[in-house]
Design a protein around this motif. Structure first.
Motif, mmCIF file in Angstrom:
data_model
loop_
_atom_site.group_PDB
_atom_site.id
_atom_site.type_symbol
_atom_site.label_atom_id
_atom_site.label_comp_id
_atom_site.label_asym_id
_atom_site.label_seq_id
_atom_site.Cartn_x
_atom_site.Cartn_y
_atom_site.Cartn_z
ATOM 1 N N CYS A 36 0.852 -1.192 0.000
ATOM 2 C CA CYS A 36 0.000 0.000 0.000
ATOM 3 C C CYS A 36 0.887 1.242 0.000
ATOM 4 O O CYS A 36 1.767 1.375 0.833
ATOM 5 N N CYS A 39 0.234 3.386 3.502
ATOM 6 C CA CYS A 39 0.718 2.983 4.819
ATOM 7 C C CYS A 39 1.919 2.047 4.726
ATOM 8 O O CYS A 39 2.484 1.656 5.738
ATOM 9 N N THR A 41 2.340 -1.041 4.086
ATOM 10 C CA THR A 41 2.260 -2.424 4.538
ATOM 11 C C THR A 41 1.592 -3.273 3.459
ATOM 12 O O THR A 41 1.046 -2.752 2.483
ATOM 13 N N HIS A 81 -4.676 -0.138 0.179
ATOM 14 C CA HIS A 81 -5.728 -0.876 0.869
ATOM 15 C C HIS A 81 -7.054 -0.166 0.622
ATOM 16 O O HIS A 81 -7.094 1.067 0.554
ATOM 17 N N CYS A 84 -7.427 2.240 3.484
ATOM 18 C CA CYS A 84 -6.558 3.419 3.439
ATOM 19 C C CYS A 84 -7.066 4.430 2.431
ATOM 20 O O CYS A 84 -7.073 5.635 2.690
#
Ligand code: ZN
Length: 106
Positions: A36, A39, A41, A81, A84
């Motif tokens: 992502c 973020c 992750t 995501h 997100c």
């Protein structure tokens, strides 16, 4: 070369974008590229796009609200995501899209 893409082509490109992320994620050497962009992750590429908060969502670096001409431009696409992208909303990437919001005590 500035020919507009037809709807069907744009749709195929979006599917390919997801598949590309899935391929990158499967290889530890390139996994970072599939993370992502908001973020940093991992995204759950096992789930179909936009089905869970951890699933893949096609985000636009320049928001469609301000740059509608870039909506179908793959150069403007980022892996994110679903959650997100949702919390990012229509916010400007330069303002608060790249990190945590300022803590209240700051
Ligand atoms: Zn994320």
């Amino acid at each position: 070369m500035s020919k507009r893409k037809r709807g069907s082509v744009a749709h195929r490109d979006r599917t390919e974008f997801f598949e590309e992320g899935k391929r990158l994620d499967a290889d530890p050497d390139t996994r970072e590229l599939a993370n992502c962009w908001l973020c940093r992750t991992r995204i759950d590429y096992e789930m179909p796009a936009n089905t869970t908060s951890d699933s893949h969502n096609l985000d636009h670096y320049f928001p469609v609200s301000t740059h509608p001409e870039l909506q179908d431009d793959p150069d403007n696409w980022r892996h994110s995501h679903a959650s997100c992208n949702q919390s990012r909303g229509k916010g400007d990437a330069n303002e608060n899209g790249l990190g945590e919001p300022m803590p209240e005590w700051w």
